[in-house]
Design a protein around this motif. Structure first.
Motif, short mmCIF file in Angstrom:
data_model
loop_
_atom_site.label_atom_id
_atom_site.label_comp_id
_atom_site.label_asym_id
_atom_site.label_seq_id
_atom_site.Cartn_x
_atom_site.Cartn_y
_atom_site.Cartn_z
N PHE A 96 0.77 -1.05 0.12
CA PHE A 96 0.04 0.08 -0.15
C PHE A 96 0.94 1.26 0.12
CE2 PHE A 96 -3.49 -2.71 1.84
CZ PHE A 96 -4.13 -2.65 0.81
N PRO A 97 0.42 2.25 -0.55
CA PRO A 97 1.38 3.56 -0.57
C PRO A 97 1.37 4.17 0.60
CG PRO A 97 -1.04 3.68 -1.42
CD PRO A 97 -0.93 2.47 -1.15
N ASP A 98 2.04 5.29 0.53
CA ASP A 98 2.19 6.27 1.73
C ASP A 98 0.85 6.91 1.93
OD1 ASP A 98 4.67 5.95 2.35
OD2 ASP A 98 5.55 7.63 0.92
N GLY A 99 0.40 7.20 2.90
CA GLY A 99 -1.07 7.99 3.17
C GLY A 99 -2.08 6.84 3.51
N MET A 100 -1.70 5.64 3.47
CA MET A 100 -2.41 4.44 4.16
C MET A 100 -2.68 4.89 5.27
SD MET A 100 -4.40 2.18 3.01
CE MET A 100 -5.30 1.09 3.88
N ILE A 101 -3.81 4.55 5.96
CA ILE A 101 -4.18 4.57 7.41
C ILE A 101 -3.75 3.20 7.95
CG2 ILE A 101 -6.07 4.51 9.28
CD1 ILE A 101 -7.63 6.17 7.09
N PRO A 102 -2.77 3.27 8.95
CA PRO A 102 -2.49 2.01 9.72
C PRO A 102 -3.59 1.19 10.36
CG PRO A 102 -1.36 3.72 10.85
CD PRO A 102 -2.13 4.64 9.47
N PRO A 103 -3.35 -0.03 10.33
CA PRO A 103 -4.30 -0.72 11.31
C PRO A 103 -4.20 -0.11 12.58
CG PRO A 103 -2.84 -2.31 10.10
CD PRO A 103 -2.33 -0.90 9.73
N PRO A 104 -5.29 -0.18 13.33
CA PRO A 104 -5.17 0.20 14.88
C PRO A 104 -4.50 -0.94 15.72
CG PRO A 104 -7.20 -0.61 14.19
CD PRO A 104 -6.65 -0.53 13.09
N VAL A 105 -3.98 -0.29 16.55
CA VAL A 105 -3.34 -1.11 17.72
C VAL A 105 -3.77 -0.89 19.04
CG1 VAL A 105 -1.14 -1.68 19.00
CG2 VAL A 105 -0.91 -1.04 16.37
N SER A 106 -4.35 -2.00 19.64
CA SER A 106 -5.09 -1.68 21.08
C SER A 106 -4.30 -2.54 21.75
CB SER A 106 -6.52 -2.15 20.91
OG SER A 106 -6.79 -3.59 20.61
N LEU A 107 -4.84 -2.68 23.02
CA LEU A 107 -4.23 -3.82 24.27
C LEU A 107 -4.44 -5.31 23.62
CD1 LEU A 107 -5.50 -1.92 27.59
CD2 LEU A 107 -3.03 -2.16 26.61
N ASP A 108 -5.49 -5.28 23.13
CA ASP A 108 -5.93 -6.78 22.67
C ASP A 108 -4.99 -7.20 21.32
OD1 ASP A 108 -7.79 -7.03 24.66
OD2 ASP A 108 -9.57 -6.56 23.34
N THR A 109 -4.67 -6.28 20.51
CA THR A 109 -3.88 -6.66 19.32
C THR A 109 -2.28 -6.18 19.40
OG1 THR A 109 -4.46 -4.36 18.37
CG2 THR A 109 -5.96 -6.06 17.98
N ALA A 110 -1.82 -5.65 20.56
CA ALA A 110 -0.66 -5.02 20.58
C ALA A 110 0.56 -6.49 20.42
CB ALA A 110 -0.13 -4.41 21.90
N PRO A 111 0.16 -7.62 21.13
CA PRO A 111 1.16 -8.60 20.94
C PRO A 111 1.11 -9.28 19.33
CG PRO A 111 -0.01 -9.08 23.04
CD PRO A 111 -0.85 -7.77 22.32
#
Length: 138
Positions: A4-19
């Motif tokens: 994906f190109p620059d400017g793409m919204i990164p996936p969200p990182v939460s306490l549940d997904t951080a590992p």
């Protein structure tokens, strides 16, 4: 390689997904596994999707699977993706993780070559702050 190109919204990182994202940065695919009912689950959560137990651990899983289903995206809902159209979004079944299904992109395919049942393997799309798992044909 980045898909994906620059400017793409990164996936969200939460306490549940951080590992998950921490392991991805090391190019390891990990999924949560419930120690009570011994089932894998994805996406991750604070409790087991099946038994509601909270005794969850992260396990490395093999990055090979098959395309369970897919679609081609023809409309860019994020302007940065306009030049990537069409791109494939697929559900990948991971036999090494009790057939847990994982939503991702399949790269290096065309509408003529992407099929249900296509064997795929993991590739990593590296960005400055995270690595995103994608799949390509084996």
């Amino acid at each position: 390689m980045t898909y994906f190109p620059d400017g793409m919204i990164p996936p969200p990182v939460s306490l549940d997904t951080a590992p998950f994202w921490d392991a991805a940065k090391e190019h390891r695919l990990v999924l949560q596994r419930c120690s009570t009912c011994e089932r894998f689950q994805h996406p991750p959560g604070p409790v087991c999707h099946r038994c509601r137990g909270s005794n969850l651990a992260w396990r490395d899983v093999e990055g090979r699977g098959t395309v369970y289903t897919y679609t081609w995206v023809h409309k860019a809902f994020v302007p940065a993706l306009q030049k990537q159209l069409p791109y494939a979004v697929a559900v990948i079944e991971l036999p090494g993780a009790e057939k847990t299904r994982f939503v991702s992109n399949v790269v290096e395919v065309t509408p003529d070559t992407l099929t249900v049942g296509l064997p795929v393997e993991l590739v990593w799309d590296d960005y400055a702050e995270l690595s995103v798992p994608r799949f390509k044909p084996v």
